[in-house]
Scaffold this motif. Structure first.
Motif, PDB file in Angstrom:
ATOM      1  N   LEU A  23       0.827  -1.200   0.000  1.00 49.27           N
ATOM      2  CA  LEU A  23       0.000   0.000   0.000  1.00 49.27           C
ATOM      3  C   LEU A  23       0.867   1.258   0.000  1.00 49.27           C
ATOM      4  O   LEU A  23       0.594   2.210  -0.738  1.00 49.27           O
ATOM      5  CB  LEU A  23      -0.944  -0.005   1.200  1.00 49.27           C
ATOM      6  CG  LEU A  23      -1.973   1.105   1.259  1.00 49.27           C
ATOM      7  CD1 LEU A  23      -2.817   1.166  -0.010  1.00 49.27           C
ATOM      8  CD2 LEU A  23      -2.856   0.940   2.485  1.00 49.27           C
ATOM      9  N   LEU A  26       2.184   1.818  -3.446  1.00 49.58           N
ATOM     10  CA  LEU A  26       1.135   2.319  -4.335  1.00 49.58           C
ATOM     11  C   LEU A  26       0.848   3.798  -4.093  1.00 49.58           C
ATOM     12  O   LEU A  26       0.649   4.567  -5.037  1.00 49.58           O
ATOM     13  CB  LEU A  26      -0.135   1.496  -4.167  1.00 49.58           C
ATOM     14  CG  LEU A  26      -0.050   0.064  -4.693  1.00 49.58           C
ATOM     15  CD1 LEU A  26      -1.255  -0.740  -4.223  1.00 49.58           C
ATOM     16  CD2 LEU A  26       0.053   0.058  -6.207  1.00 49.58           C
ATOM     17  N   LEU A  27       0.829   4.217  -2.841  1.00 45.31           N
ATOM     18  CA  LEU A  27       0.622   5.637  -2.541  1.00 45.31           C
ATOM     19  C   LEU A  27       1.799   6.470  -3.034  1.00 45.31           C
ATOM     20  O   LEU A  27       1.604   7.566  -3.563  1.00 45.31           O
ATOM     21  CB  LEU A  27       0.399   5.838  -1.038  1.00 45.31           C
ATOM     22  CG  LEU A  27      -0.895   5.240  -0.492  1.00 45.31           C
ATOM     23  CD1 LEU A  27      -0.958   5.429   1.019  1.00 45.31           C
ATOM     24  CD2 LEU A  27      -2.121   5.810  -1.172  1.00 45.31           C
ATOM     25  N   LEU A  72      -4.003  -0.173  -7.004  1.00 48.06           N
ATOM     26  CA  LEU A  72      -4.551   0.752  -6.016  1.00 48.06           C
ATOM     27  C   LEU A  72      -6.077   0.776  -6.095  1.00 48.06           C
ATOM     28  O   LEU A  72      -6.761   0.809  -5.071  1.00 48.06           O
ATOM     29  CB  LEU A  72      -3.980   2.157  -6.207  1.00 48.06           C
ATOM     30  CG  LEU A  72      -4.380   3.199  -5.164  1.00 48.06           C
ATOM     31  CD1 LEU A  72      -4.036   2.748  -3.753  1.00 48.06           C
ATOM     32  CD2 LEU A  72      -3.718   4.536  -5.470  1.00 48.06           C
ATOM     33  N   TRP A  75      -7.364  -2.228  -4.229  1.00 48.18           N
ATOM     34  CA  TRP A  75      -7.388  -1.978  -2.785  1.00 48.18           C
ATOM     35  C   TRP A  75      -8.631  -1.169  -2.430  1.00 48.18           C
ATOM     36  O   TRP A  75      -9.296  -1.450  -1.450  1.00 48.18           O
ATOM     37  CB  TRP A  75      -6.139  -1.213  -2.357  1.00 48.18           C
ATOM     38  CG  TRP A  75      -4.961  -2.074  -2.042  1.00 48.18           C
ATOM     39  CD1 TRP A  75      -4.099  -2.633  -2.933  1.00 48.18           C
ATOM     40  CD2 TRP A  75      -4.504  -2.454  -0.754  1.00 48.18           C
ATOM     41  NE1 TRP A  75      -3.135  -3.325  -2.264  1.00 48.18           N
ATOM     42  CE2 TRP A  75      -3.358  -3.242  -0.929  1.00 48.18           C
ATOM     43  CE3 TRP A  75      -4.954  -2.193   0.541  1.00 48.18           C
ATOM     44  CZ2 TRP A  75      -2.659  -3.777   0.137  1.00 48.18           C
ATOM     45  CZ3 TRP A  75      -4.254  -2.729   1.603  1.00 48.18           C
ATOM     46  CH2 TRP A  75      -3.120  -3.518   1.397  1.00 48.18           C
ATOM     47  N   TRP A  76      -8.932  -0.154  -3.228  1.00 43.30           N
ATOM     48  CA  TRP A  76     -10.096   0.701  -2.983  1.00 43.30           C
ATOM     49  C   TRP A  76     -11.383  -0.120  -3.020  1.00 43.30           C
ATOM     50  O   TRP A  76     -12.246   0.018  -2.167  1.00 43.30           O
ATOM     51  CB  TRP A  76     -10.112   1.814  -4.030  1.00 43.30           C
ATOM     52  CG  TRP A  76     -11.279   2.738  -3.932  1.00 43.30           C
ATOM     53  CD1 TRP A  76     -11.442   3.787  -3.079  1.00 43.30           C
ATOM     54  CD2 TRP A  76     -12.462   2.707  -4.739  1.00 43.30           C
ATOM     55  NE1 TRP A  76     -12.640   4.409  -3.307  1.00 43.30           N
ATOM     56  CE2 TRP A  76     -13.287   3.760  -4.321  1.00 43.30           C
ATOM     57  CE3 TRP A  76     -12.893   1.884  -5.782  1.00 43.30           C
ATOM     58  CZ2 TRP A  76     -14.520   4.019  -4.904  1.00 43.30           C
ATOM     59  CZ3 TRP A  76     -14.124   2.151  -6.358  1.00 43.30           C
ATOM     60  CH2 TRP A  76     -14.914   3.205  -5.907  1.00 43.30           C
TER      61      TRP A  76
END
Length: 92
Positions: A23, A26-27, A72, A75-76
């Motif tokens: 994560l 990805l951010l 990403l 994940w959302w």
């Protein structure tokens, strides 16, 4: 579409170390795309944020959905239904 605008919360304290590392990567990648200045027609904007335990934002970014990595977005989507998330507004 109201359902798409509903905030999602990923509880990192419930993620494995590997999930937290993924994560974070990805951010970091989303930052490279920069702040979205003006949305176009039919363009969705993701408003990403990192909060401390007291729900105070310590990092935020708005980026066009079509410019973020597919991972990403996954994940959302999972944040609504997966065990490591909470969409009830309770940070605990």
């Amino acid at each position: 579409m109201p359902g798409l605008a509903r905030p999602r919360r990923i509880r990192c304290d419930r993620c494995s170390e590997a999930q937290r590392a993924e994560l974070q990567a990805l951010l970091d990648e989303a930052v490279r795309y920069g702040e979205c200045q003006a949305p176009g027609t039919d363009r969705r904007i993701l408003h990403l944020g990192v909060e401390e335990g007291d729900e105070m934002p310590i990092w935020t970014l708005s980026v066009a959905e079509d410019s973020v990595p597919e991972t990403l977005l996954r994940w959302w989507r999972l944040a609504v239904e997966d065990a490591f998330s909470s969409d009830d507004g309770d940070p605990a």
